[in-house]
Design a protein around this motif. Structure first.
Motif, PDB file in Angstrom:
ATOM      1  N   GLU A 247       2.070   1.649  -3.528  1.00  0.00           N
ATOM      2  CA  GLU A 247       1.657   2.495  -4.767  1.00  0.00           C
ATOM      3  C   GLU A 247       1.233   3.934  -4.116  1.00  0.00           C
TER       4      GLU A 247
ATOM      5  N   SER B 268       0.664  -1.215  -0.009  1.00  0.00           N
ATOM      6  CA  SER B 268       0.218  -0.231   0.203  1.00  0.00           C
ATOM      7  C   SER B 268       0.978   0.612  -0.149  1.00  0.00           C
TER       8      SER B 268
ATOM      9  N   ARG C 283       2.852   7.379  -6.956  1.00  0.00           N
ATOM     10  CA  ARG C 283       1.804   8.641  -7.254  1.00  0.00           C
ATOM     11  C   ARG C 283       2.498   9.589  -6.930  1.00  0.00           C
TER      12      ARG C 283
ATOM     13  N   SER D 218      -0.028  -2.733  -7.758  1.00  0.00           N
ATOM     14  CA  SER D 218      -0.287  -2.230  -8.915  1.00  0.00           C
ATOM     15  C   SER D 218       1.026  -3.123 -10.018  1.00  0.00           C
ATOM     16  N   ASP D 219       0.171  -2.879 -11.838  1.00  0.00           N
ATOM     17  CA  ASP D 219       1.529  -3.169 -11.944  1.00  0.00           C
ATOM     18  C   ASP D 219       2.674  -2.022 -12.001  1.00  0.00           C
ATOM     19  N   LYS D 220       2.135  -0.955 -11.985  1.00  0.00           N
ATOM     20  CA  LYS D 220       2.967   0.024 -11.980  1.00  0.00           C
ATOM     21  C   LYS D 220       4.274  -0.155 -10.873  1.00  0.00           C
ATOM     22  N   THR D 221       3.978  -0.760  -9.801  1.00  0.00           N
ATOM     23  CA  THR D 221       4.825  -0.226  -9.079  1.00  0.00           C
ATOM     24  C   THR D 221       5.254  -1.920  -8.438  1.00  0.00           C
ATOM     25  N   GLN D 222       5.593  -2.419  -9.502  1.00  0.00           N
ATOM     26  CA  GLN D 222       5.343  -3.990  -9.752  1.00  0.00           C
ATOM     27  C   GLN D 222       7.384  -4.128  -8.745  1.00  0.00           C
TER      28      GLN D 222
ATOM     29  N   MET E  82      -4.436   1.573  -0.792  1.00  0.00           N
ATOM     30  CA  MET E  82      -4.833   1.071  -1.965  1.00  0.00           C
ATOM     31  C   MET E  82      -4.435  -1.276  -2.410  1.00  0.00           C
ATOM     32  N   ASN E  83      -4.612  -1.827  -3.551  1.00  0.00           N
ATOM     33  CA  ASN E  83      -3.865  -3.319  -3.790  1.00  0.00           C
ATOM     34  C   ASN E  83      -2.178  -2.516  -4.850  1.00  0.00           C
TER      35      ASN E  83
END
Lengths: 654, 464
Positions: free
Chosen positions: B310, B307, B314, B360-364, B357-358
């Motif tokens: 993420e 979390s 952002r 997401s691909d962006k933060t992988q 947040m769960n």
């Protein structure tokens, strides 16, 4: 309050114990035993003050060791100058002697910071005592000393130095820096130093060095002379096999337990109670050998855990041994009501639940239904948690107990008691018959309560309607009960052979008995092929963990051949160390119960595995790793299949 | 100024599939990238399988091919190894002995980077299976610089090189192996040194990053590469410990960064005054370490880290976008914060970013970089901090993790210190285990024995 109430209030441990014991009118206070060194510290301190010398006494140890008690003794002839409410624990108390006018500041609990503006309150207090010419008594734990010795304020240089000396240890007369400073291994230590132009006597009394469960130390023969420094280190740890057969109450714990039993007897007249577990406890504990047996169990736990029980915990131990595990009882009436045998023919379940108050069950907090003592998750009682490692049922070695001959097995009579005829089932009767053949102590231990329990057991298991699962659970529980009653009364802890070996090693250090030596060597450097006497021990050169190679290896690797390991032991106060050396270099690791247990599990050259393997492994691996960087001559090999081929390295010829 | 002052000058990370990759990346920092072969990047593997089509894979283990094996054996003998029996499989034994951790079903089996040339036996292209792996060594240098208080000219690479010189000086066997390896891998003949390049500007950050994972990494790297530790630790143990410092420094730095952006956004939204020091003081614990008996869900850090990662990404993007739209130059950190808090769009985006947040691909990549560096890899890895339990990740360090970190906290081999010193060192790294648990860990590792009253004063010994 009566003795029973006094003892009940001590059962739970906690901070109230100290205050409660200091209350006047507490019967138990009259027992008045001092931990090692207290008498001499009190006398030395008072004599110095009488002579007009300024003195500082550090009483060091965790809570419940008897520090406040000792401080109270010292100031008993002094007047408190700014008396505070007795309801609250205060950090500082000031006293003045009526005739001489000498002043003493007592830091009763250095963990209380009353003046939060000061970062290093103890350093402050000590410095002002030096400046004002007061003497000082300081009850403190080691953690506070470490924290306070971090003070770097230049106006407190003297007091910080004194606190650092006490905390980290120093020896004004020692030139050998390898040895631990003697004030860290002594229970009594003193030196003089000149501060603010005055010779100040600094005394350190450590409450965590000597066990209350070993022979008490009589230091009244000792008087500090004109020497400016000195220490008392003498302490003894009895070999476990020598603890048996004596009627003499030689430890503080044994005396305390014995006298408490007498006081409780006077309070509740056990003969009027009939079949009652507390009456049964008082009956059993009237025999000195049984008292010594309980003390041996507690001492075993101390050695196995590597820690010592404080006076506070000893009181809890005594309370449980005499009054059982008094669930909700707060006074004599409720206690006796809770433990009353409802009738002569109570069911086995009822009797078994009452039996939870028998000393041998209560000490391990075993309730009906538990075969093994409750684990740490389910028991919040610190004393039974402490004892659980040596609960005798964890290690019911077969044999007939003959400790003087080195036979530590004991459970055969228990097993035989349950294999008797089925016509009339009385395991207790069988056990007593077997025990009397070897002049055992059980005759004195067993009470009317135990016979009633035995009878209810016989009735229950003879019932043809009883299902076999319940029947087996009854047998299992009752066998555990008799085993604990037998073992605790005789002072037989679990893992007695390991404990005996540890005490033997401690007493003989630096020598190691041959049998233990070979086991320790097996542990340190098991040979590749234990079947072959000339097989070497091989440590892989570049593995992450230095686990010795055993047997054939599938892929070729480099290894170091380790054959020339020498071992010896050394001791420091309660600690025993194993020193392992290659060439001139020695690595020292603590030889505690878990490491020794691991070693003693090895047989015929094969290393053993116990549940404490994971505790011992990292230390052993680091020792082996240290061999890898030793400067001694190296024997490198290429090992493949079951072969070893030596190789050498010449310095570079590029 | 090309970047906002609020953005920590740390490049975006990537997960490092094998712990050995850290030291190998440092070793390769000295040299220019290997020339492409048939248009493909060169990947060096010690052992393993050729699995990625976009890479040109070279296996560097000289004992693998029988003719090379003979040459390797000759080189070993040339550098002084004397073995009587010709039958003994010397070169194979040497190669087997320097194997690193062998992951199950892994496509790359690394060599343990115990010396300079052993570290060069694999590169990040091979370990990450990618033609353009992350600039790991540069990131490590930046983390080191961010934690540097005295502005010395030292670097992660420089300290490692002197440690490796000390290593081969003090261990003649490894010196022979290192030299023989240098002569046995043809690629090593044509290495070209890289010119020294300047790192990104880090300006005001080091002063702010005292007592954070950055300063912890700087100190710990200096300690582990010091002569005393190099000469005291067996080579493999040294390598494992050094790798642990690198893994922890890398993972914890990005955890700190995430917590920084979250605290910054909260401050801006809360309309509080804000010097950077104040924002730091409001940061959450970077890795909450709850008591063992608290229950798995409470102790879990997986969901918290996800979390926060993420949110932080952002927030970082919002600041970046906002900064690029600014026409005037802001003179100070405080001014940027003030300007930021006047921007309604920024406030909306921050508020949005701070909601849980769960993944997401962006933060992988960020998530994986953190988890893979801190997490215990397999049962042979005793140096992990986080243990994986189903979907949970719990702070349960390996037994050698505590031995390494404690010993480095104590500073010198053979020394003793106390629990308070160990705790404050761990706290600098952002780790705050509960006293009882730390005591227990130290006891299990055989580094300390507690007494009833010692508290923070418990004596702790270095493992070597």
């Amino acid at each position: 309050m009566g003795t029973v109430e006094d003892l009940l209030s001590l059962a739970a441990g906690g901070g109230s114990v100290a205050r409660h014991l200091l209350d006047e009118g507490n019967q138990l206070q009259s027992i008045g035993l001092s931990p090692a060194g207290v008498d001499i510290a009190v006398n030395t301190f008072l004599q110095a003050i009488e002579k007009g010398q300024q003195a500082v006494l550090f009483m060091v140890g965790g809570p419940g060791g008897g520090k406040s008690h000792a401080a109270k003794r010292i100031v008993s002839n002094f007047e408190e100058t700014d008396k505070k409410s007795s309801m609250l624990a205060h950090r500082v108390h000031n006293y003045r002697h009526a005739s001489s006018g000498s002043k003493i500041t007592v830091i009763n609990d250095a963990t209380i910071g009353e003046d939060s503006a000061t970062e290093f309150p103890l350093v402050n207090d000590l410095q002002s005592a030096f400046q004002n010419g007061h003497s000082m008594i300081c009850c403190v734990n080691r953690g506070v000393l470490v924290e306070e010795s971090r003070c770097v304020d230049p106006q407190f240089t003297e007091s910080v130095r004194v606190i650092s000396n006490i905390s980290a240890g120093f020896d004004p007369e020692s030139t050998n820096s390898d040895n631990s400073p003697s004030n860290l291994t002594s229970y009594f230590y003193w030196y003089e130093e000149v501060i603010e132009g005055k010779r100040i006597l600094v005394i350190q009394l450590s409450f965590d060095i000597c066990s209350l469960f070993e022979d008490a130390i009589h230091d009244d023969r000792f008087i500090p002379g004109s020497n400016s420094t000195g220490s008392l280190q003498e302490m003894s740890i009895a070999r476990f096999r020598d603890r048996y057969g004596s009627e003499e109450l030689s430890s503080n714990a044994a005396i305390l337990l014995n006298e408490s039993v007498n006081l409780v007897k006077a309070d509740i007249a056990p003969t009027t109670l009939g079949s009652n577990p507390i009456a049964a406890n008082l009956h059993s504990l009237s025999h000195r050998s049984v008292v010594n047996g309980l003390v041996s169990i507690a001492r075993a736990a101390e050695i196995a855990e590597g820690q010592r029980l404080t006076y506070r915990e000893l009181w809890s131990f005594v309370s449980k041994a005499i009054l059982g595990d008094p669930a909700d009882a707060t006074n004599k009436e409720s206690l006796l009501e809770n433990t009353k045998n409802p009738s002569g023919d109570a069911s086995f379940r009822v009797m078994a639940e009452l039996a939870g108050s028998r000393f041998s069950q209560a000490l391990f907090s075993v309730r009906f239904g538990d075969h093994i003592a409750a684990t740490s998750e389910s028991s919040n009682d610190p004393v039974s948690n402490f004892l659980k490692l040596v609960d005798p049922v964890r290690d019911m070695s077969p044999g007939v107990f003959k400790p003087s001959e080195g036979h530590f097995g004991w459970a055969t009579p228990i097993n035989e008691a349950f294999t008797g005829s089925t016509e009339e089932v009385s395991p207790l009767k069988e056990l007593l018959t077997l025990d009397s053949q070897s002049n055992g102590v059980m005759e004195k231990v067993v009470h009317e309560f135990d016979w009633d329990l035995d009878k209810s057991f016989s009735t229950a298991v003879s019932d043809p309607l009883l299902d076999s699962k319940t029947r087996n659970s009854y047998i299992s529980w009752y066998a555990g009960y008799l085993a604990r009653l037998f073992a605790v009364s005789n002072g037989i802890p679990a893992f007695l052979s390991v404990l005996d070996a540890w005490t033997e090693l401690w007493n003989k250090a630096p020598l190691i008995p041959e049998e233990i030596r070979s086991k320790l060597l097996t542990l340190a450097k098991p040979s590749r092929n234990p079947e072959n006497k000339s097989s070497s021990s091989l440590i892989p050169l570049f593995d992450s963990r230095t686990v010795p190679v055993i047997g054939e290896n599938s892929s070729p690797k480099l290894a170091l051949k380790v054959d020339d390991v020498v071992i010896k032991t050394s001791k420091q106060a309660n600690n025993l160390f194993l020193e392992l050396g290659t060439g001139n270099e020695f690595a020292r690791l603590i030889l505690d119960f878990s490491l020794l247990r691991e070693a003693m599990a090895s047989a015929a050259g094969y290393a053993g595995v116990t549940e404490s393997s994971s505790l011992a492994a990292p230390r052993l691996e680091r020792f082996r790793a240290s061999i890898l960087v030793a400067k001694a001559k190296r024997n490198f090999v290429v090992m493949y299949r079951d072969k070893e081929v030596e190789f050498q390295i010449e310095s570079e010829s590029e | 100024m090309t970047n906002s002052r609020l953005i920590l000058p740390l490049n975006r990370p990537q997960y490092i599939a094998l712990p050995e990759g850290f030291l190998s990346a440092i070793a390769w920092r000295k040299y220019q990238n290997l020339a492409k072969v048939d248009g493909k990047s060169q990947a060096l593997k010690f052992r393993g399988v050729d699995s990625v089509k976009s890479l040109n894979v070279t296996f560097t283990d000289p004992s693998l091919k029988s003719d090379d094996s003979g040459a390797f054996r000759k080189n070993l003998q040339k550098y002084g190894i004397r073995i009587a029996e010709d039958q003994a499989p010397l070169s194979e034994a040497v190669s087997n002995s320097i194997l690193g951790i062998q992951p199950q079903a892994g496509k790359t089996i690394p060599a343990s980077p115990m010396t300079k040339h052993l570290a060069l036996l694999q590169n990040l292209e091979a370990i990450s299976g990618s033609a353009n792996p992350v600039g790991l060594s540069e990131i490590l240098e930046i983390i080191f610089c961010l934690g540097e208080q005295d502005r010395t000219q030292e670097s992660v690479l420089g300290l490692w090189e002197s440690a490796m010189e000390m290593r081969t000086e003090s261990n003649i066997l490894l010196k022979a192996v290192d030299s023989a390896m240098r002569d046995s891998v043809p690629l090593f003949d044509n290495l070209t040194s890289r010119e020294k390049e300047d790192l990104v500007s880090i300006e005001h950050w080091p002063a702010l990053l005292q007592n954070t994972p950055f300063s912890w990494f700087n100190k710990s790297w200096r300690t582990i590469t010091s002569d005393q530790w190099v000469s005291t630790l067996p080579p493999r143990v040294w390598t494992d410990w050094a790798t642990t410092v690198l893994r922890m420094g890398y993972g914890l730095a990005y955890l700190w960064e995430s917590a920084w952006y979250v605290a910054l956004a909260r401050t801006v939204i809360g309309g509080q005054s804000a010097t950077p020091e104040e924002i730091i003081s409001r940061m959450d614990q970077i890795l909450p370490w709850r008591k063992l008996d608290a229950g798995t869900e409470v102790r879990d850090v997986n969901s918290k880290i996800i979390s926060r990662a993420e949110s932080s990404l952002r927030i970082r993007e919002t600041i970046d976008t906002w900064f690029s739209q600014q026409s005037k130059t802001h003179v100070s950190f405080e001014e940027e914060i003030y300007e930021l808090s006047k921007d309604k769009q920024v406030m909306v985006e921050f508020a949005d970013a701070l909601r849980p947040m769960n993944a997401s691909d962006k933060t992988q990549r960020l998530r994986e970089a953190i988890f893979y560096s801190l997490q215990t890899r397999d049962e042979e890895d005793f140096f992990g901090l986080l243990a994986k339990r189903g979907k949970y990740k719990l702070p349960e360090p390996g037994i050698e993790w505590i031995a390494a970190l404690t010993s480095l906290a104590i500073g010198h081999p053979g020394n003793k210190s106390d629990l308070a010193a160990v705790r404050s060192n761990l706290a600098e790294a952002g780790l705050e285990p509960n006293l009882e648990e730390l005591t227990n860990l130290l006891e299990v590792a055989g580094l300390a024995r507690s007494s009833a009253d010692s508290d923070q004063g418990m004596v702790v010994e270095a493992a070597f």
